[in-house]
Design a protein around this motif. Structure first.
Motif, PDB file in Angstrom:
ATOM      1  N   TYR A   1      -8.879  -3.144   4.088  1.00  0.00           N
ATOM      2  CA  TYR A   1      -7.666  -2.377   4.431  1.00  0.00           C
ATOM      3  C   TYR A   1      -6.594  -3.240   5.174  1.00  0.00           C
ATOM      4  O   TYR A   1      -5.206  -3.036   4.569  1.00  0.00           O
ATOM      5  N   PHE A   2      -6.757  -4.100   5.869  1.00  0.00           N
ATOM      6  CA  PHE A   2      -5.885  -4.992   6.586  1.00  0.00           C
ATOM      7  C   PHE A   2      -5.152  -6.020   5.662  1.00  0.00           C
ATOM      8  O   PHE A   2      -4.218  -6.561   5.706  1.00  0.00           O
ATOM      9  N   ARG A   3      -6.271  -6.479   4.673  1.00  0.00           N
ATOM     10  CA  ARG A   3      -5.620  -7.348   3.597  1.00  0.00           C
ATOM     11  C   ARG A   3      -4.459  -6.566   2.613  1.00  0.00           C
ATOM     12  O   ARG A   3      -3.345  -7.172   2.248  1.00  0.00           O
ATOM     13  N   LEU A   4      -4.754  -5.237   2.413  1.00  0.00           N
ATOM     14  CA  LEU A   4      -3.879  -4.418   1.563  1.00  0.00           C
ATOM     15  C   LEU A   4      -2.658  -3.921   2.499  1.00  0.00           C
ATOM     16  O   LEU A   4      -1.574  -3.959   1.835  1.00  0.00           O
TER      17      LEU A   4
ATOM     18  N   LEU B   1       0.917  -1.268  -0.003  1.00  0.00           N
ATOM     19  CA  LEU B   1       0.110   0.148   0.051  1.00  0.00           C
ATOM     20  C   LEU B   1       0.957   1.316   0.178  1.00  0.00           C
ATOM     21  O   LEU B   1       1.797   1.402   0.925  1.00  0.00           O
ATOM     22  N   ILE B   2       0.636   2.146  -1.162  1.00  0.00           N
ATOM     23  CA  ILE B   2       1.503   3.323  -1.038  1.00  0.00           C
ATOM     24  C   ILE B   2       0.507   4.507  -1.204  1.00  0.00           C
ATOM     25  O   ILE B   2      -0.364   4.615  -1.668  1.00  0.00           O
ATOM     26  N   ASN B   3       0.810   5.459   0.025  1.00  0.00           N
ATOM     27  CA  ASN B   3       0.081   6.480   0.252  1.00  0.00           C
ATOM     28  C   ASN B   3       0.714   7.872   0.333  1.00  0.00           C
ATOM     29  O   ASN B   3       1.846   7.965   0.295  1.00  0.00           O
TER      30      ASN B   3
ATOM     31  N   ASP C   1      -5.546   9.021   3.533  1.00  0.00           N
ATOM     32  CA  ASP C   1      -5.154   8.097   4.649  1.00  0.00           C
ATOM     33  C   ASP C   1      -6.379   7.030   4.713  1.00  0.00           C
ATOM     34  O   ASP C   1      -7.267   7.433   5.430  1.00  0.00           O
ATOM     35  N   LEU C   2      -5.986   6.055   4.438  1.00  0.00           N
ATOM     36  CA  LEU C   2      -7.256   4.654   4.322  1.00  0.00           C
ATOM     37  C   LEU C   2      -7.701   4.225   5.895  1.00  0.00           C
ATOM     38  O   LEU C   2      -8.813   3.865   5.890  1.00  0.00           O
ATOM     39  N   GLU C   3      -6.519   4.355   6.673  1.00  0.00           N
ATOM     40  CA  GLU C   3      -7.257   4.193   8.151  1.00  0.00           C
ATOM     41  C   GLU C   3      -8.246   5.164   8.884  1.00  0.00           C
ATOM     42  O   GLU C   3      -9.169   4.660   9.204  1.00  0.00           O
ATOM     43  N   LYS C   4      -8.169   6.437   8.311  1.00  0.00           N
ATOM     44  CA  LYS C   4      -8.979   7.266   8.656  1.00  0.00           C
ATOM     45  C   LYS C   4     -10.321   7.061   7.769  1.00  0.00           C
ATOM     46  O   LYS C   4     -11.402   7.166   8.238  1.00  0.00           O
ATOM     47  N   ALA C   5     -10.248   6.506   6.550  1.00  0.00           N
ATOM     48  CA  ALA C   5     -11.243   6.369   5.960  1.00  0.00           C
ATOM     49  C   ALA C   5     -11.828   5.084   6.324  1.00  0.00           C
ATOM     50  O   ALA C   5     -13.419   5.076   6.353  1.00  0.00           O
ATOM     51  N   VAL C   6     -11.344   4.160   7.107  1.00  0.00           N
ATOM     52  CA  VAL C   6     -12.043   3.143   7.646  1.00  0.00           C
ATOM     53  C   VAL C   6     -12.823   3.392   8.749  1.00  0.00           C
ATOM     54  O   VAL C   6     -13.864   2.955   8.942  1.00  0.00           O
TER      55      VAL C   6
END
Length: 458
Positions: A299-302, A166-168, A284-289
């Motif tokens: 998200y955890f898979r990626l 995952l690249i952010n 930030d995908l964690e915030k999107a979650v």
């Protein structure tokens, strides 16, 4: 391959043998001979040996000019000598100020032998073919994005193993570049690299783009289509802007990651994904979650291995190598006799905040190269908005006051920097030299003390 001190680049075999024989007899050194084909890719940015460019015909002249332009513009440390065998009407005279020596062959053969004999023994060439993975990645990052050097071990680890990455980072920070770099040095490098810009595809067409479709499966599907997951084969598939996928599409993607299986739209035939996945996100995908906009299980898979790319405004040290590398590319594209970037132009590029990141920098450098007329890219060649970043700051006459030692020291340092800028005519390169600091350090201190124009921050 050993690390030679002298490399002769030429395509004419008779010329090559003549120069090599002369150096063996009169300098006691056998130069390594290479052809012009691929030499630029073989050299590394820390090679500082003696590079002899043989020019005995017009084809070699064009190749030598391009190579000199690349080495000089990017400030690579190789000692470059032109061996001119074109004759009295040689065209190489216009290159002589851009190289260390311009010697005529065979009239200056004795001078060449002396030069080789007196060459510092610590000088040597390093070739890409001799490097391990970490060395190669370090060289590529050092040449373009030195701020990413601390990541080299993790990048090498990600390249070597089949894990989802995952690249952010903001739009234009180099996510595709990093994904491609990892593919190029992975076991899958002989296979295809493909990118899907998820945000640019209509939601009802995403699954078709991913997995393909059967003829007649929806309006407009007039023939079977192979999706990117199948077309990439055993290569690497980059899913860019993955944060734009809807929750239903995320569920479909999760199934593929977990089982490796998918069906084209309108088909019951199950296919198996052979590709390695890299995904990129602008947010930030964690915030999107946390906001319920992205599936936690996906998200955890990626997020097996993740990288964050800072915006260009926080990577000032990258701007010069990036700009010089881009200038080489565009100078060739537009056939420009460009060999340097003037200090005030570079200071403007470093002072600008680059809201569009690398893509904006690339467009600005392309514009500047196209507008250039001489051998140097100047401040006047840059767009007006970038030029304004180099204008002198509107200084506040009021000093930073305070009783603490820290406040008094900051006030004194601000005054010293302000006087250096005024004395240098607001030329940041000369001011930094006078202060004994780098341009990057000067820029950071100017920002700290409010000595940058407000418009340069927007």
């Amino acid at each position: 391959m050993a690390s030679p001190r002298v490399v002769l680049v030429a395509d004419d075999s008779a010329f090559t043998h003549s120069v090599q024989a002369h150096l063996r007899e009169h300098a006691g050194h056998a130069a390594l001979a290479l052809s012009y084909a691929g030499i630029a890719e073989q050299l590394t940015c820390d090679s500082d040996g003696l590079l002899l460019l043989g020019v005995s015909n017009l084809t070699e002249y064009a190749q030598a000019r391009q190579l000199v332009q690349q080495l000089v513009l990017q400030k690579w440390p190789s000692l470059v000598v032109l061996l001119d065998a074109l004759g009295p009407t040689s065209r190489l005279a216009n290159l002589d100020r851009h190289v260390s020596r311009w010697l005529r062959w065979t009239e200056d053969a004795h001078r060449l032998a002396i030069l080789v004999k007196e060459l510092d023994r610590d000088r040597s060439f390093r070739f890409a073919a001799d490097e391990n993975l970490e060395d190669t990645l370090s060289r590529r990052l050092l040449a373009l994005t030195p701020s990413l050097l601390p990541l080299v071990d993790r990048i090498a680890l990600g390249a070597s193993h089949d894990v989802t990455v995952l690249i952010n980072g903001e739009t234009g920070t180099g996510k595709t570049y990093l994904a491609r770099l990892m593919h190029d040095y992975s076991p899958r490098r002989q296979h295809r690299f493909m990118a899907i810009p998820c945000g640019a595809i209509a939601a009802n067409l995403i699954e078709s783009e991913f997995f393909g479709h059967s003829r007649g499966s929806f309006t407009g599907a007039d023939r079977n289509k192979i999706g990117k997951f199948a077309a990439v084969g055993e290569g690497t598939l980059l899913l860019d802007e993955i944060d734009t996928l809807g929750l239903e599409q995320q569920a479909t993607l999760l199934r593929v990651i977990e089982t490796g299986e998918f069906e084209p739209v309108g088909s019951t035939e199950t296919q198996t994904c052979q590709a390695r996945l890299i995904v990129a996100s602008n947010i930030d995908l964690e915030k999107a979650v946390a906001l319920g906009k992205f599936r936690a299980d996906l998200y955890f898979r990626l997020n097996v291995m993740s990288f964050h790319l800072p915006p260009l405004r926080d990577r000032v040290s990258d701007i010069e190598p990036l700009s010089r590398g881009m200038a080489v590319r565009f100078a060739r594209k537009f056939n420009k006799e460009l060999y340097d970037i003037q200090p005030d132009a570079m200071a403007a590029l470093e002072a600008f905040t680059w809201p569009g990141n690398l893509r904006q920098l690339e467009n600005v450098v392309q514009h500047a190269v196209l507008m250039s007329h001489g051998t140097e890219l100047t401040l006047a060649n840059l767009p007006t908005a970038v030029q304004e970043a180099a204008l002198p700051a509107v200084f506040d006459d009021e000093p930073i006051l305070g009783d603490s030692l820290h406040e008094q020291r900051d006030s004194a340092e601000r005054g010293v920097i302000q006087r250096a800028l005024v004395s240098s005519g607001f030329n940041r390169t000369r001011a930094a030299d006078a202060l004994g600091i780098s341009r990057v350090t000067l820029y950071k201190k100017m920002r700290k003390y409010g000595l940058l124009k407000e418009s340069a921050k927007t």
